[in-house]
Design a protein around this motif. Structure first.
Motif, PDB file in Angstrom:
ATOM      1  N   VAL A  48     -35.716  43.030 -37.384  1.00 29.00           N
ATOM      2  CA  VAL A  48     -36.447  42.045 -36.989  1.00 29.00           C
ATOM      3  C   VAL A  48     -35.793  40.668 -37.684  1.00 29.00           C
ATOM      4  N   PHE A  49     -35.525  40.846 -39.074  1.00 25.66           N
ATOM      5  CA  PHE A  49     -35.001  39.662 -39.789  1.00 25.66           C
ATOM      6  C   PHE A  49     -33.525  39.449 -39.191  1.00 25.66           C
ATOM      7  N   LYS A  50     -32.738  40.303 -38.867  1.00 21.83           N
ATOM      8  CA  LYS A  50     -31.367  40.262 -38.025  1.00 21.83           C
ATOM      9  C   LYS A  50     -31.676  39.263 -36.963  1.00 21.83           C
ATOM     10  N   THR A  51     -32.668  39.808 -36.041  1.00 18.09           N
ATOM     11  CA  THR A  51     -32.985  39.162 -34.691  1.00 18.09           C
ATOM     12  C   THR A  51     -33.271  37.655 -34.941  1.00 18.09           C
ATOM     13  N   LYS A  52     -34.237  37.574 -36.057  1.00 21.10           N
ATOM     14  CA  LYS A  52     -34.721  36.042 -36.293  1.00 21.10           C
ATOM     15  C   LYS A  52     -33.467  35.122 -36.589  1.00 21.10           C
TER      16      LYS A  52
END
Length: 94
Positions: A48-52
């Protein structure tokens, strides 16, 4: 830091995308997704962090594109052979 002999799991980009879609579109929690897919909460949080931050999930952990499966070795060999001939011609000119 990884321990000696530690095994690492790898997940397909399709599974990652499915989990991320459920997180973003259906507002499911990290815990419920972790239980449903047997993936750790920390791993899902990382995705999620990488996608954001705009990273693509098809990249490996080091941010490099995954290796190509279909490599045309004959074509690469011909390119290398032509390059070697070019270098030989350049050396002979000098």
């Amino acid at each position: 830091m990884a321990s000696k002999g530690q095994k690492f799991n790898s997940y397909s980009p399709e599974l990652k995308q499915e989990i991320l879609n459920k997180y973003f579109n259906q507002n499911q929690s990290y815990s419920s997704l972790a239980l449903e897919y047997s993936v750790s909460k920390g791993t899902i949080k990382t995705w999620v962090f990488k996608t954001k931050n705009g990273n693509k999930i098809s990249l490996d952990n080091r941010g490099r594109p995954k290796k190509e499966e279909n490599i045309d070795y004959k074509e690469r060999f011909e390119i290398l052979k032509n390059y070697q001939a070019f270098l030989k011609a350049q050396r002979e000119k000098k």
